[in-house]
Scaffold this active site. Sequence first.
Site, PDB file in Angstrom:
ATOM      1  N   CYS A  14       0.833  -1.210   0.000  1.00 50.20           N
ATOM      2  CA  CYS A  14       0.000   0.000   0.000  1.00 50.20           C
ATOM      3  C   CYS A  14       0.866   1.258   0.000  1.00 50.20           C
ATOM      4  O   CYS A  14       1.944   1.281   0.585  1.00 50.20           O
ATOM      5  CB  CYS A  14      -0.867   0.040   1.252  1.00 50.20           C
TER       6      CYS A  14
ATOM      7  N   GLU B 129      18.684 -16.555  -8.545  1.00 52.85           N
ATOM      8  CA  GLU B 129      18.246 -15.206  -8.882  1.00 52.85           C
ATOM      9  C   GLU B 129      17.694 -15.165 -10.319  1.00 52.85           C
ATOM     10  O   GLU B 129      16.685 -14.506 -10.588  1.00 52.85           O
ATOM     11  CB  GLU B 129      19.418 -14.225  -8.693  1.00 52.85           C
TER      12      GLU B 129
ATOM     13  N   LYS C  18       6.801  -4.015  -4.466  1.00 50.35           N
ATOM     14  CA  LYS C  18       8.218  -3.643  -4.446  1.00 50.35           C
ATOM     15  C   LYS C  18       8.745  -3.641  -3.017  1.00 50.35           C
ATOM     16  O   LYS C  18       9.839  -4.094  -2.736  1.00 50.35           O
ATOM     17  CB  LYS C  18       8.373  -2.251  -5.069  1.00 50.35           C
TER      18      LYS C  18
ATOM     19  N   ASN D 127      -1.503   1.787   5.728  1.00 44.65           N
ATOM     20  CA  ASN D 127      -0.571   0.784   5.210  1.00 44.65           C
ATOM     21  C   ASN D 127      -0.140  -0.059   6.398  1.00 44.65           C
ATOM     22  O   ASN D 127       0.252   0.486   7.434  1.00 44.65           O
ATOM     23  CB  ASN D 127       0.641   1.496   4.576  1.00 44.65           C
ATOM     24  N   GLY D 128      -0.231  -1.392   6.263  1.00 44.52           N
ATOM     25  CA  GLY D 128       0.144  -2.261   7.378  1.00 44.52           C
ATOM     26  C   GLY D 128      -0.946  -3.285   7.622  1.00 44.52           C
ATOM     27  O   GLY D 128      -1.836  -3.463   6.786  1.00 44.52           O
TER      28      GLY D 128
ATOM     29  N   ARG E 259       5.402   0.433  -6.055  1.00 46.44           N
ATOM     30  CA  ARG E 259       5.371  -0.411  -4.860  1.00 46.44           C
ATOM     31  C   ARG E 259       4.488  -1.637  -5.054  1.00 46.44           C
ATOM     32  O   ARG E 259       4.596  -2.604  -4.303  1.00 46.44           O
ATOM     33  CB  ARG E 259       4.840   0.400  -3.665  1.00 46.44           C
TER      34      ARG E 259
ATOM     35  N   LYS F 175      13.910 -14.048 -11.212  1.00 51.46           N
ATOM     36  CA  LYS F 175      13.578 -12.978 -12.166  1.00 51.46           C
ATOM     37  C   LYS F 175      12.563 -13.484 -13.187  1.00 51.46           C
ATOM     38  O   LYS F 175      11.586 -12.823 -13.491  1.00 51.46           O
ATOM     39  CB  LYS F 175      14.828 -12.493 -12.921  1.00 51.46           C
TER      40      LYS F 175
ATOM     41  N   TRP G  22      -2.697  -2.714  -1.794  1.00 49.44           N
ATOM     42  CA  TRP G  22      -2.205  -4.045  -2.146  1.00 49.44           C
ATOM     43  C   TRP G  22      -2.924  -4.998  -1.197  1.00 49.44           C
ATOM     44  O   TRP G  22      -2.674  -4.981   0.013  1.00 49.44           O
ATOM     45  CB  TRP G  22      -0.690  -4.093  -1.948  1.00 49.44           C
TER      46      TRP G  22
ATOM     47  N   HIS H 255      19.362 -36.093  -7.917  1.00 49.79           N
ATOM     48  CA  HIS H 255      18.566 -36.416  -6.733  1.00 49.79           C
ATOM     49  C   HIS H 255      17.115 -35.973  -6.885  1.00 49.79           C
ATOM     50  O   HIS H 255      16.441 -35.744  -5.881  1.00 49.79           O
ATOM     51  CB  HIS H 255      19.203 -35.782  -5.492  1.00 49.79           C
TER      52      HIS H 255
ATOM     53  N   GLU I 136       9.081 -14.081 -11.580  1.00 48.51           N
ATOM     54  CA  GLU I 136       8.445 -12.834 -11.142  1.00 48.51           C
ATOM     55  C   GLU I 136       7.759 -12.095 -12.285  1.00 48.51           C
ATOM     56  O   GLU I 136       6.647 -11.613 -12.133  1.00 48.51           O
ATOM     57  CB  GLU I 136       9.514 -11.860 -10.584  1.00 48.51           C
TER      58      GLU I 136
HETATM   59  C1  G6P Z   1       9.958  -7.761  -2.593  1.00 45.88           C
HETATM   60  C2  G6P Z   1      10.488  -7.246  -3.914  1.00 45.88           C
HETATM   61  C3  G6P Z   1      11.798  -7.933  -4.248  1.00 45.88           C
HETATM   62  C4  G6P Z   1      12.785  -7.757  -3.113  1.00 45.88           C
HETATM   63  C5  G6P Z   1      12.211  -8.216  -1.775  1.00 45.88           C
HETATM   64  C6  G6P Z   1      13.094  -7.787  -0.614  1.00 45.88           C
HETATM   65  O1  G6P Z   1       9.595  -9.089  -2.719  1.00 45.88           O
HETATM   66  O2  G6P Z   1       9.550  -7.474  -4.946  1.00 45.88           O
HETATM   67  O3  G6P Z   1      12.340  -7.379  -5.435  1.00 45.88           O
HETATM   68  O4  G6P Z   1      13.946  -8.477  -3.393  1.00 45.88           O
HETATM   69  O5  G6P Z   1      10.939  -7.616  -1.558  1.00 45.88           O
HETATM   70  O6  G6P Z   1      13.095  -6.391  -0.570  1.00 45.88           O
HETATM   71  P1  G6P Z   1      14.241  -5.515   0.061  1.00 45.88           P
HETATM   72  O7  G6P Z   1      13.769  -4.099  -0.137  1.00 45.88           O
HETATM   73  O8  G6P Z   1      14.300  -5.885   1.519  1.00 45.88           O
HETATM   74  O9  G6P Z   1      15.494  -5.812  -0.647  1.00 45.88           O
END
Ligand code: G6P
Length: 610
Positions: free
Chosen positions: A2, A483, A605, A100-101, A27, A487, A75, A506, A490
């Site tokens: 949010c 990673e 985000k 937010n929260g 966000r 990506k 959100w 395995h 996501e």
């Molecule tokens: C969310 C974002 C990711 C990020 C993660 C941790 O899931 O979408 O891109 O890696 O949070 O966020 P931070 O700000 O703690 O790196």
Amino acid sequence: MCGIVGAIAQRPVSAILLEGLRRLEYRGYDSAGIAVLEAPCRLNRARTLGKVARLAEAVAERPLPGTLGIAHTRWATHGEPATRNAHPHVCRDRCLVVHNGIIENHEDLRREQTAAGHRFTSETDTEVVVHAVFDQLEAGHPLLDAVRLATRRLRGAYALGVIDTQDPDHLVAARQGSPLVIGVGFGEHFIASDVFALLPVTHRFIFLEEGDIAELTRESVRIWDRDGNLVTRPAKTSAVSVDAAERGEYRHFMLKEIFEQPRAIADTLEGRLVGTRVLPESFGNLAPEIFSRVKAVTLVACGTSYHAALVARYWIEALAGLPCTVEVASEYRYRKQVVPAEALFVTLSQSGETADTLAALRLAKASGFAATLAICNVPESSLVRESDLVLLTHAGPEIGVASTKAFTTQLVALLLMTVALGHENALSDTAEAHVVALLRALPAKVEAVLDLDDRIAALAEVFVDKQHTLFLGRGEQYPIAMEGALKLKEISYIHAEAYPAGELKHGPLALIDEQMPVVAVAPNNALLEKLKSNLEEVRARGGQLYVFADLHVPMVEDEGVTVIRLPETDDLIDPIIFTIPLQLLAYHVAVLKGTDVDQPRNLAKSVTVE
Ligand code: G6P
């Protein structure tokens, strides 16, 4: 997560609020809303499902005049994405709240309030807040006291913006567990979830602390701490430029941010290297003394930042000779840990506001670590403010939900930290000089890898109609494979998994057939021959191999084997170099699939709730 924007001004605020929401879009959100108070006390509210642009259209059709207002991107956590669940929430046309929260005791409060006659119009946890404030207003309390009394009943996390339709001269904000800043203007004041939202109207910000309640008028800001003391919080000037968060000529923020990596890395190194050494003071004045005592390192983070931590474990053990453990924050915070003697607790976070990472830090501070260190991209974030030592990654604002330049700059920061720790332990001066030379050459190397963009865009065609992809790596390339898989999933919604190549037999080998592309990260290092044997196992079962290898890896293209060559580098910085093509691959697959690259579905985000 949010996003909140609020304004009290002498000019109309709806355009400011909408622009603020647009700047918070990154966000992640599913609905948006705005409410503006039209003097003397007429309330106008608009809420829409989907993008802020839709809300802006609604406001264009039915303008919201007025100089006091609050707005929100939601959100969904409690209650599906729907207009009725969008904020601001209102109670009997009297008071309005954006939040937010998560209010953890919302069920109890809802039961109580329903019994007292309140009618709920949403399934959100937030709605209990607006009813609680309303009750206090009706009991005769001014807005500030009403919010103070209402929040006493709340358990959980909140950043709040509250207005009372019968009081056009006050905006009240509260912060407990979710970020909130105040923007300071001339004859006007603002609130927002982060500074980006307000950069078009001010560069001066007050960062609220946990438990603070603030009362904003057009002329003043007054803040009380959790104990009810009137406090002074300094106003700081943000150096971020208004257009730092603009897309420029790029089609997506993610692509822009991938291409910004050479500069972001150079900026992160700036001032941290002297001659052949890493400056330990880069981490804070206390760092040299603390680093000389450190005997173990614990790294905790979430998401992409967690993958950076996993890479660092290889570096810290190999270069600094210190035992290192790595864990995702959401797991770490809920188990009993044994804290090693003289251990350094390191958090990694792009935003510095990730709820689980922050909670893990607070736990660590209470459990006997020698010191805490944050590697973070946001200078005024909670994580930075609450850590003993800090190294800021100077990546600049990262808007795309899928983290790219924040990740590679975290790796650079971790290498700097490893060297600074190693200097006090097992690392020789020659080895330190070698790493420093590699770091200095890194921006140019990354630039060279970005030249692969066209080749990778063409390769992406192969993946578009696939359901699954497997990523393989060994050693410090295993987290890079993780990673790469993260990506891809996501932003392209293709199911992707990463495995250490040695584990193939395995289990995952059972998945291999002609429909399963297998991406391997294969720099020319000590594990190459082992990795090649693993890849043969894939090939023998008809799997399609896409191998990212550097120039001197002896591997030929053949049926079922595509080799993408990267410039020759050094084992130590290979994890950074090999990340780049995997970012580009995910990006181009997502573009071909037509997904919302910068704001992928369901993701946020900055994850400010647990
Ligand atoms: C969310 C974002 C990711 C990020 C993660 C941790 O899931 O979408 O891109 O890696 O949070 O966020 P931070 O700000 O703690 O790196």
